[in-house]
Design a protein around this motif. Structure first.
Motif, PDB file in Angstrom:
ATOM      1  N   TYR A  15     -44.719  33.354  16.850  1.00  0.00           N
ATOM      2  CA  TYR A  15     -44.694  34.533  16.543  1.00  0.00           C
ATOM      3  C   TYR A  15     -43.169  34.879  15.642  1.00  0.00           C
ATOM      4  CZ  TYR A  15     -45.961  35.708  20.892  1.00  0.00           C
ATOM      5  OH  TYR A  15     -46.820  35.648  22.144  1.00  0.00           O
ATOM      6  N   THR A  16     -43.070  36.264  14.612  1.00  0.00           N
ATOM      7  CA  THR A  16     -42.098  36.566  14.248  1.00  0.00           C
ATOM      8  C   THR A  16     -41.101  37.188  15.051  1.00  0.00           C
ATOM      9  OG1 THR A  16     -43.565  36.930  12.281  1.00  0.00           O
ATOM     10  CG2 THR A  16     -40.791  37.938  12.384  1.00  0.00           C
ATOM     11  N   ALA A  17     -39.809  36.987  14.643  1.00  0.00           N
ATOM     12  CA  ALA A  17     -38.372  37.044  15.912  1.00  0.00           C
ATOM     13  C   ALA A  17     -37.536  37.864  14.867  1.00  0.00           C
ATOM     14  CB  ALA A  17     -37.950  35.967  16.353  1.00  0.00           C
ATOM     15  N   ILE A  18     -36.601  39.081  15.125  1.00  0.00           N
ATOM     16  CA  ILE A  18     -35.978  39.492  14.424  1.00  0.00           C
ATOM     17  C   ILE A  18     -34.696  39.842  15.580  1.00  0.00           C
ATOM     18  CG2 ILE A  18     -35.051  42.085  13.481  1.00  0.00           C
ATOM     19  CD1 ILE A  18     -38.455  42.220  13.544  1.00  0.00           C
ATOM     20  N   VAL A  19     -33.250  38.928  14.914  1.00  0.00           N
ATOM     21  CA  VAL A  19     -31.860  38.970  15.869  1.00  0.00           C
ATOM     22  C   VAL A  19     -31.249  39.888  15.136  1.00  0.00           C
ATOM     23  CG1 VAL A  19     -30.413  38.055  17.223  1.00  0.00           C
ATOM     24  CG2 VAL A  19     -33.177  37.284  17.605  1.00  0.00           C
ATOM     25  N   VAL A  20     -30.331  41.020  15.723  1.00  0.00           N
ATOM     26  CA  VAL A  20     -29.076  40.953  15.059  1.00  0.00           C
ATOM     27  C   VAL A  20     -27.861  40.671  15.737  1.00  0.00           C
ATOM     28  CG1 VAL A  20     -27.779  42.914  15.354  1.00  0.00           C
ATOM     29  CG2 VAL A  20     -30.386  43.368  14.131  1.00  0.00           C
ATOM     30  N   VAL A  21     -27.583  40.059  15.151  1.00  0.00           N
ATOM     31  CA  VAL A  21     -26.024  39.230  15.473  1.00  0.00           C
ATOM     32  C   VAL A  21     -24.573  40.226  14.462  1.00  0.00           C
ATOM     33  CG1 VAL A  21     -24.538  37.101  15.946  1.00  0.00           C
ATOM     34  CG2 VAL A  21     -26.836  36.915  15.549  1.00  0.00           C
ATOM     35  N   GLU A  22     -23.807  40.084  16.251  1.00  0.00           N
ATOM     36  CA  GLU A  22     -21.953  41.000  15.700  1.00  0.00           C
ATOM     37  C   GLU A  22     -21.666  39.666  15.409  1.00  0.00           C
ATOM     38  OE1 GLU A  22     -19.109  44.443  16.598  1.00  0.00           O
ATOM     39  OE2 GLU A  22     -20.374  43.862  18.365  1.00  0.00           O
ATOM     40  N   LYS A  23     -20.311  39.560  13.818  1.00  0.00           N
ATOM     41  CA  LYS A  23     -19.817  38.123  14.198  1.00  0.00           C
ATOM     42  C   LYS A  23     -18.428  39.209  14.381  1.00  0.00           C
ATOM     43  CE  LYS A  23     -17.653  35.189  11.317  1.00  0.00           C
ATOM     44  NZ  LYS A  23     -17.894  34.418  10.016  1.00  0.00           N
ATOM     45  N   LYS A  24     -18.098  38.689  15.758  1.00  0.00           N
ATOM     46  CA  LYS A  24     -16.743  39.583  15.696  1.00  0.00           C
ATOM     47  C   LYS A  24     -15.394  37.970  15.727  1.00  0.00           C
ATOM     48  CE  LYS A  24     -17.644  42.871  19.687  1.00  0.00           C
ATOM     49  NZ  LYS A  24     -16.735  43.958  19.439  1.00  0.00           N
ATOM     50  N   GLU A  25     -14.508  38.686  14.524  1.00  0.00           N
ATOM     51  CA  GLU A  25     -13.294  38.414  14.394  1.00  0.00           C
ATOM     52  C   GLU A  25     -12.121  38.836  15.111  1.00  0.00           C
ATOM     53  OE1 GLU A  25     -13.909  35.707   9.991  1.00  0.00           O
ATOM     54  OE2 GLU A  25     -14.980  38.557   9.887  1.00  0.00           O
TER      55      GLU A  25
END
Length: 198
Positions: A15-25
């Motif tokens: 599979y191809t995987a697409i993941v969106v991550v938000e960095k919270k500082e």
């Protein structure tokens, strides 16, 4: 606010995987950054790469992400031509990562060369420290957590080399790698010495 899209490119049986991550500082608190997984997607097996590029472009240019997102792509194997397609589609900034079996991180004109150990270990540490948050309402959240728990270190006694893989056959690692790419870049995007090509 910073978003990172991790893209692990699949081949015929992967599979191809697409993941969106938000960095919270936390600028005013002595707390390390947290990583909130905002989107998880696994296109159907056999989805053509031009369709993958279009899907990533749709996500990258969405109102929530436009102008505050970096795309981090696994360039290993089939990745090189797809990285070129993503660049032609105007998806910048784009960071290409070649996953290696080595011991050190290097950077050259083609991007970063990162040991799989670094990618996976960083993600496991973030997970164990509670610094990565995966919303349960995301459709594939349980599969991502299962992939992470299924990962194991395998040491070759003769060579002392380590490898990272799912602990049983038939278990995919695409969501883990897409998340690992995004989190590694967000956590370690400090300058890395460039290596010169001969």
């Amino acid at each position: 606010m910073m978003f990172i899209i991790g893209l692990d490119l699949g081949q015929a049986q992967d599979y191809t995987a697409i993941v969106v991550v938000e960095k919270k500082e936390y600028m005013y608190e002595p707390k390390p950054a947290e990583y909130h997984v905002r989107h998880i997607e696994r296109p159907p097996l056999g989805t053509p790469y031009p369709d993958i590029v279009e899907r990533v472009k749709t996500i990258f240019t969405s109102p929530q992400l436009k102008g505050k997102t970096t795309l981090v792509v696994d360039k290993t194997g089939v990745g090189s031509p797809v990285v070129d397609m993503l660049k032609r589609a105007g998806l910048n900034p784009l960071v290409a990562i070649t996953i290696t079996g080595g011991n050190t991180v290097n950077k050259d004109d083609d991007g970063y060369h990162v040991p799989k150990r670094d990618l996976v270990t960083n993600l496991q540490v973030l997970f164990q420290e509670g610094r990565i948050k995966v919303a349960k309402e995301l459709k594939l959240s349980s599969i991502l957590v299962e992939e992470l728990l299924n990962f194991k270190v395998k040491i070759d006694i003769k060579t002392a080399h380590d490898s990272y893989e799912a602990w049983r056959e038939g278990v995919h690692d695409d969501l883990v790698l897409a998340t690992a790419l995004a989190c590694w870049y967000a956590e370690f995007r400090h300058p890395i010495p460039r290596i010169r090509r001969l």
